[in-house]
Scaffold this active site. Structure first.
Site, PDB file in Angstrom:
ATOM      1  N   LYS A  83      63.208 122.284  27.090  1.00  0.00           N
ATOM      2  CA  LYS A  83      63.675 121.668  28.332  1.00  0.00           C
ATOM      3  C   LYS A  83      64.459 122.695  29.121  1.00  0.00           C
ATOM      4  CE  LYS A  83      63.542 117.560  30.263  1.00  0.00           C
ATOM      5  NZ  LYS A  83      62.410 116.618  30.207  1.00  0.00           N
ATOM      6  N   GLY A 183      61.152  96.521  36.759  1.00  0.00           N
ATOM      7  CA  GLY A 183      60.931  97.781  37.477  1.00  0.00           C
ATOM      8  C   GLY A 183      59.489  97.911  37.925  1.00  0.00           C
ATOM      9  N   GLY A 185      58.209 100.599  39.857  1.00  0.00           N
ATOM     10  CA  GLY A 185      58.043 101.944  40.410  1.00  0.00           C
ATOM     11  C   GLY A 185      56.695 102.521  40.029  1.00  0.00           C
ATOM     12  N   VAL A 187      55.449 103.559  37.321  1.00  0.00           N
ATOM     13  CA  VAL A 187      54.816 103.027  36.105  1.00  0.00           C
ATOM     14  C   VAL A 187      54.647 101.508  36.187  1.00  0.00           C
ATOM     15  CG1 VAL A 187      54.923 102.889  33.593  1.00  0.00           C
ATOM     16  CG2 VAL A 187      55.817 104.910  34.740  1.00  0.00           C
TER      17      VAL A 187
HETATM   18  P1  NAD Z   1      60.534 104.895  39.433  1.00  0.00           P
HETATM   19  O1  NAD Z   1      61.827 105.475  39.899  1.00  0.00           O
HETATM   20  O2  NAD Z   1      59.282 105.152  40.193  1.00  0.00           O
HETATM   21  O3  NAD Z   1      60.692 103.291  39.289  1.00  0.00           O
HETATM   22  C1  NAD Z   1      61.783 102.668  38.726  1.00  0.00           C
HETATM   23  C2  NAD Z   1      61.891 101.291  39.382  1.00  0.00           C
HETATM   24  O4  NAD Z   1      62.908 100.530  38.746  1.00  0.00           O
HETATM   25  C3  NAD Z   1      62.277 101.368  40.868  1.00  0.00           C
HETATM   26  O5  NAD Z   1      61.355 100.608  41.637  1.00  0.00           O
HETATM   27  C4  NAD Z   1      63.680 100.756  40.908  1.00  0.00           C
HETATM   28  O6  NAD Z   1      63.949 100.078  42.130  1.00  0.00           O
HETATM   29  C5  NAD Z   1      63.610  99.815  39.736  1.00  0.00           C
HETATM   30  N1  NAD Z   1      64.902  99.390  39.189  1.00  0.00           N
HETATM   31  C6  NAD Z   1      66.030 100.138  39.040  1.00  0.00           C
HETATM   32  N2  NAD Z   1      67.001  99.375  38.516  1.00  0.00           N
HETATM   33  C7  NAD Z   1      66.473  98.146  38.297  1.00  0.00           C
HETATM   34  C8  NAD Z   1      66.968  96.933  37.753  1.00  0.00           C
HETATM   35  N3  NAD Z   1      68.241  96.812  37.339  1.00  0.00           N
HETATM   36  N4  NAD Z   1      66.149  95.848  37.688  1.00  0.00           N
HETATM   37  C9  NAD Z   1      64.871  95.947  38.121  1.00  0.00           C
HETATM   38  N5  NAD Z   1      64.340  97.074  38.648  1.00  0.00           N
HETATM   39  C10 NAD Z   1      65.141  98.153  38.739  1.00  0.00           C
HETATM   40  O7  NAD Z   1      60.398 105.366  37.922  1.00  0.00           O
HETATM   41  P2  NAD Z   1      59.051 105.421  37.058  1.00  0.00           P
HETATM   42  O8  NAD Z   1      58.438 106.768  37.198  1.00  0.00           O
HETATM   43  O9  NAD Z   1      58.256 104.178  37.298  1.00  0.00           O
HETATM   44  O10 NAD Z   1      59.676 105.375  35.597  1.00  0.00           O
HETATM   45  C11 NAD Z   1      60.236 104.178  35.058  1.00  0.00           C
HETATM   46  C12 NAD Z   1      60.891 104.509  33.715  1.00  0.00           C
HETATM   47  O11 NAD Z   1      59.907 105.060  32.826  1.00  0.00           O
HETATM   48  C13 NAD Z   1      61.995 105.578  33.801  1.00  0.00           C
HETATM   49  O12 NAD Z   1      62.960 105.304  32.805  1.00  0.00           O
HETATM   50  C14 NAD Z   1      61.265 106.877  33.475  1.00  0.00           C
HETATM   51  O13 NAD Z   1      62.146 107.837  32.950  1.00  0.00           O
HETATM   52  C15 NAD Z   1      60.285 106.382  32.414  1.00  0.00           C
HETATM   53  N6  NAD Z   1      59.088 107.211  32.297  1.00  0.00           N
HETATM   54  C16 NAD Z   1      58.261 107.393  33.352  1.00  0.00           C
HETATM   55  C17 NAD Z   1      57.090 108.155  33.216  1.00  0.00           C
HETATM   56  C18 NAD Z   1      56.156 108.352  34.377  1.00  0.00           C
HETATM   57  O14 NAD Z   1      54.972 108.673  34.125  1.00  0.00           O
HETATM   58  N7  NAD Z   1      56.576 108.176  35.618  1.00  0.00           N
HETATM   59  C19 NAD Z   1      56.769 108.734  31.967  1.00  0.00           C
HETATM   60  C20 NAD Z   1      57.627 108.512  30.883  1.00  0.00           C
HETATM   61  C21 NAD Z   1      58.781 107.744  31.061  1.00  0.00           C
END
Ligand code: NAD
Length: 365
Positions: A83, A183, A185, A187
């Protein structure tokens, strides 16, 4: 952690290297941690963050690098854990020259560390680093990379969910199961259509009302308020937002049999993983079921470059990995988060021994 204890910490968790990078001309201050390269080059994204102190940055780089070792090992990917963290404000202190300088440092490591996107960095900065070094994994499709990975992560989460359903309900079908998704977002918004297609009843939540509206308009799903989604009565809770969602306050409120989602670091503390296990809730370890994106992304390191079909086949194997660790958890009477660590440690040990044997064989020739 103190400066004196860094080597002690590295010794305890068997780290290989720690590099501190500085380039005054562009304001770069960064740390690169290499945990274990038994399976392959140490790989993990570059994070940019306003750390309260230099020690916090070093500790974060070390902790995250070790997490990557376990993630790749459990996923069956032949990469090690590493990292990079940049000390700085990603909103104000990013520049092409800063990332190119970091790219030159990474290049000097000669391929023992491969980087990608993380919190505070985007594909744009990966392009800058790629101008200086080939050791950048995450790149836009136009640069030969896999492009956005949220869909692959979502697919992997649903594969993990199927393995959990098989263990809890003796069928991996999600038809008729109620899944609460926290959430929407990158994912979560991709998990929803997969669940709807699988015949699940989906309840969604996000603090961003617009995202909730888009999803409820697009699919036949219902919405719950953000402060209620974790306690919503359902079969499966799918956290795709924040870390630390499994903790002493939420555990007594869960009304589900399975927790399986993409959010990183879902257990606030290790003992929460033990507690949830004791309550009979099947927890899918985050780093196992959210590995889809990274499996997809790193596929381009295989011979012949990125191949979508091979990448998605490998992501689908999260189902088998999750099933194996549930078996270990049941046979050895240990929580699933510990079973995941064991699975990863056993794979690294096996490869280490096989390499040592092969080296001895070569020496005899
Ligand atoms: P993102 O930032 O695109 O989406 C996160 C969503 O969660 C946002 O829409 C936000 O408004 C919402 N949110 C925040 N607080 C909230 C709450 N209290 N209640 C409901 N919704 C809430 O992030 P992402 O890329 O979708 O990733 C989501 C999680 O998965 C993160 O923890 C990230 O580290 C993990 N992750 C993502 C990936 C990836 O491919 N993007 C891979 C591995 C792990």
């Amino acid at each position: 952690m103190t400066m004196e204890s860094i080597l002690g910490y590295m010794e305890r968790y068997d780290y290989e290297n720690l590099f501190i990078c500085q380039d005054r001309s562009v304001g770069l201050r960064a740390v690169i941690a290499i945990h274990d390269t038994t399976l392959g080059p140490a790989t993990g994204g570059t994070r940019m963050w306003t750390y309260p102190s230099e020690m916090d940055a070093i500790e974060d780089a070390l902790r995250l690098a070790r997490g990557m070792t376990y993630k790749y090992a459990a996923a069956g990917v032949n990469l090690g854990g590493g990292k990079c963290v940049i000390l700085g404000d990603p909103r104000r202190e990013k520049s092409e020259m800063l990332f190119r300088a970091l790219g030159r440092f990474i290049n000097r490591l000669g391929g023992i560390y491969l980087t990608g996107e993380d919190v505070g960095t985007t594909l744009r900065e990966m392009e800058y680093m790629r101008m200086e070094t080939p050791y950048v994994v995450t790149l836009p499709a136009s640069w030969g990379g896999a492009g956005p990975i949220g869909g692959a992560t979502a697919f992997g989460v649903v594969q993990g969910m199927k393995a959990c359903a098989r263990a809890a309900y003796e069928t991996d079908s999600l038809e008729g199961r109620t899944v609460a998704v926290q959430g929407l977002g990158a994912v979560g918004s991709e998990v929803v259509p997969l669940l709807v297609r699988a015949g699940a009843r989906v309840v969604v939540s996000d603090i961003d009302g617009e995202k909730v509206e888009t999803i409820t308009n697009g699919y036949s799903v219902t919405a719950a308020p953000p402060d209620e989604i974790a306690a919503h009565p359902a079969d499966i809770f799918c956290p795709c937002a924040l870390g630390g969602i499994i903790n002493a306050e939420t555990i007594p409120r869960f009304r589900v049999k399975i927790i399986c989602g993409s959010a990183n670091n879902q257990l606030r503390e290790e003992r929460d993983g033990t507690d949830i296990h004791a309550r009979g809730i099947l927890y899918a370890p985050d780093y196992v079921v959210n590995a889809g994106g990274t499996i997809f992304d790193t596929d381009r390191l295989n011979p012949g470059g990125f191949n979508r079909e091979r990448a998605m086949t490998n992501v689908s194997r999260i189902l088998e990995t999750m099933a194996s660790l549930i078996r270990i958890s049941r046979e050895e009477g240990i929580p699933t988060y510990r079973a995941a660590d064991l699975l990863a440690e056993r794979r690294i040990d096996a490869v280490r021994k096989a390499k040592a044997l092969a080296a001895r064989g070569e020496a005899r020739l």
